[in-house]
Design an enzyme around this catalytic site. Structure first.
Site, PDB file in Angstrom:
ATOM      1  N   HIS A  62       1.811  78.043 -13.958  1.00 47.93           N
ATOM      2  CA  HIS A  62       1.103  77.861 -12.918  1.00 47.93           C
ATOM      3  C   HIS A  62       2.138  78.125 -11.577  1.00 47.93           C
ATOM      4  CE1 HIS A  62      -0.494  74.479 -14.333  1.00 47.93           C
ATOM      5  NE2 HIS A  62      -1.295  75.159 -14.679  1.00 47.93           N
ATOM      6  N   LYS A  72       9.754  75.524  -6.019  1.00 46.30           N
ATOM      7  CA  LYS A  72       9.789  74.514  -6.710  1.00 46.30           C
ATOM      8  C   LYS A  72      11.282  74.114  -7.303  1.00 46.30           C
ATOM      9  CE  LYS A  72       5.347  75.383  -8.502  1.00 46.30           C
ATOM     10  NZ  LYS A  72       4.420  76.133  -9.714  1.00 46.30           N
ATOM     11  N   TYR A 132       8.134  66.738  -8.594  1.00 45.07           N
ATOM     12  CA  TYR A 132       9.440  68.056  -8.165  1.00 45.07           C
ATOM     13  C   TYR A 132       8.904  67.623  -7.019  1.00 45.07           C
ATOM     14  CZ  TYR A 132       4.859  69.555 -10.280  1.00 45.07           C
ATOM     15  OH  TYR A 132       3.225  69.634 -10.223  1.00 45.07           O
ATOM     16  N   ASP A 168      -6.331  75.124 -18.181  1.00 40.61           N
ATOM     17  CA  ASP A 168      -4.671  75.458 -18.881  1.00 40.61           C
ATOM     18  C   ASP A 168      -5.459  76.567 -20.129  1.00 40.61           C
ATOM     19  OD1 ASP A 168      -2.474  74.310 -17.596  1.00 40.61           O
ATOM     20  OD2 ASP A 168      -3.280  75.325 -16.486  1.00 40.61           O
TER      21      ASP A 168
HETATM   22  C1  LIG Z   1      -0.524  70.742  -8.043  1.00 39.39           C
HETATM   23  C2  LIG Z   1      -1.175  69.558  -6.920  1.00 39.39           C
HETATM   24  C3  LIG Z   1      -2.353  69.275  -7.965  1.00 39.39           C
HETATM   25  N1  LIG Z   1      -3.419  68.068  -7.274  1.00 39.39           N
HETATM   26  C4  LIG Z   1      -4.509  67.748  -7.871  1.00 39.39           C
HETATM   27  C5  LIG Z   1      -4.950  68.967  -8.493  1.00 39.39           C
HETATM   28  C6  LIG Z   1      -5.854  68.859  -9.874  1.00 39.39           C
HETATM   29  O1  LIG Z   1      -7.360  67.665  -9.414  1.00 39.39           O
HETATM   30  C7  LIG Z   1      -4.776  67.376 -10.102  1.00 39.39           C
HETATM   31  C8  LIG Z   1      -3.916  67.592 -11.563  1.00 39.39           C
HETATM   32  O2  LIG Z   1      -3.950  69.444 -10.870  1.00 39.39           O
HETATM   33  P1  LIG Z   1      -3.171  70.290 -11.753  1.00 39.39           P
HETATM   34  O3  LIG Z   1      -4.291  69.917 -13.552  1.00 39.39           O
HETATM   35  O4  LIG Z   1      -3.059  71.540 -10.968  1.00 39.39           O
HETATM   36  O5  LIG Z   1      -2.060  69.761 -12.713  1.00 39.39           O
HETATM   37  P2  LIG Z   1      -0.621  70.231 -13.326  1.00 39.39           P
HETATM   38  O6  LIG Z   1      -1.182  71.114 -14.396  1.00 39.39           O
HETATM   39  O7  LIG Z   1      -0.067  68.914 -13.600  1.00 39.39           O
HETATM   40  O8  LIG Z   1      -0.362  71.167 -12.895  1.00 39.39           O
HETATM   41  C9  LIG Z   1       0.950  71.260 -11.485  1.00 39.39           C
HETATM   42  O9  LIG Z   1       1.929  71.516 -12.903  1.00 39.39           O
HETATM   43  C10 LIG Z   1       3.089  72.736 -13.351  1.00 39.39           C
HETATM   44  C11 LIG Z   1       3.868  72.058 -14.918  1.00 39.39           C
HETATM   45  C12 LIG Z   1       3.285  73.118 -12.094  1.00 39.39           C
HETATM   46  O10 LIG Z   1       4.296  73.692 -11.623  1.00 39.39           O
HETATM   47  C13 LIG Z   1       2.438  73.481 -10.549  1.00 39.39           C
HETATM   48  O11 LIG Z   1       2.770  72.941  -9.720  1.00 39.39           O
HETATM   49  C14 LIG Z   1       0.633  72.273 -11.018  1.00 39.39           C
HETATM   50  O12 LIG Z   1       0.090  72.796 -11.021  1.00 39.39           O
HETATM   51  O13 LIG Z   1      -4.449  67.145  -9.074  1.00 39.39           O
HETATM   52  C15 LIG Z   1      -3.423  67.952  -5.681  1.00 39.39           C
HETATM   53  O14 LIG Z   1      -3.579  67.336  -5.302  1.00 39.39           O
HETATM   54  N2  LIG Z   1      -2.018  68.401  -5.541  1.00 39.39           N
HETATM   55  C16 LIG Z   1      -1.243  69.747  -5.789  1.00 39.39           C
HETATM   56  O15 LIG Z   1       0.130  69.504  -5.632  1.00 39.39           O
END
Ligand SMILES: Cc1cn([C@H]2C[C@H](O)[C@@H](COP(=O)(O)OP(=O)(O)O[C@H]3O[C@H](C)C(=O)[C@H](O)[C@H]3O)O2)c(=O)[nH]c1=O
Length: 182
Positions: A62, A72, A132, A168
């Site tokens: 991401h 980050k 993070y 993803d």
């Molecule tokens: C990143 C983020 C997400 N969200 C919400 C959006 C979705 O409803 C839920 C899960 O989000 P996501 O599936 O994008 O989360 P990860 O797959 O853990 O992604 C993260 O983990 C990878 C390794 C990264 O480096 C990114 O910083 C970040 O995208 O949290 C938020 O409300 N705030 C935020 O800052």
């Protein structure tokens, strides 16, 4: 604290001072003045935390587009991750190159990921919690990704089962990704 620059320019591993005793340990997991003294002058404005219940969870790759690109600072509270960064700075001599670092509750290592990198990790044990800091707020409009198993990258993820979010599973290949980093 020790800062170890990595071969992808701008990225570093940070090793905090851990004060161990018969009770366990204490460490300053983040100290802005100490970071500034080491030339890490970012102002982190948001803390994030994720829990992955199983080993083999892959989150990423991401990044956020400019002007909402994020630096980050990543660490592991419990468990362990195989953390991956991918250089997507178009004019970088290492564009398209990736590298991995093991971060765990045991090595206490942190990873500083500059703007212009895609980031992802694979959990190595169940119940892994990742914390993070970021220096730019989350912006869904600027949130982008690159497919974890893009064949041109050949990232050697340490899992045969890859537990992924639906998002993803459908990320674009690097060659098709929207990128605006010089
Ligand atoms: C990143 C983020 C997400 N969200 C919400 C959006 C979705 O409803 C839920 C899960 O989000 P996501 O599936 O994008 O989360 P990860 O797959 O853990 O992604 C993260 O983990 C990878 C390794 C990264 O480096 C990114 O910083 C970040 O995208 O949290 C938020 O409300 N705030 C935020 O800052």
């Amino acid at each position: 604290m020790k800062v170890i620059p990595l071969r992808l320019a701008g990225a570093s591993v940070i090793e905090p001072i851990v004060h161990g005793d018969q009770r366990g340990f204490f460490m300053e997991s983040y100290n802005q003045q100490v970071m500034q003294d080491e030339g890490i002058t970012h102002t982190f404005i948001q803390d994030n935390q994720s829990l992955s219940a199983d080993a083999g969870v892959i989150r990423g790759l991401h990044y956020q587009l400019n002007p909402k690109a994020q630096t980050k600072l990543i660490r592991v509270l419990t468990g362990a991750i195989y953390d991956v960064i991918l250089d997507i700075r178009i004019s970088s001599p290492t564009f398209g190159q990736w590298m991995s670092v093991i971060l765990s509750e045991y090595n206490h290592r942190q990873l500083l990921v500059p703007k212009g990198f895609a980031h992802g990790f694979c959990t190595l044990v169940p119940n892994t919690q990742v914390l993070y800091k970021v220096d730019e707020y989350y912006s869904p409009l600027h949130d982008r990704g690159i497919l974890w198993n893009d064949p041109t990258l050949s990232i050697d993820w340490p899992t045969s089962k890859a537990i992924l979010s639906e998002k993803d599973k459908q990320q674009p290949l690097l060659k098709d990704a929207e990128i605006n980093f010089n």
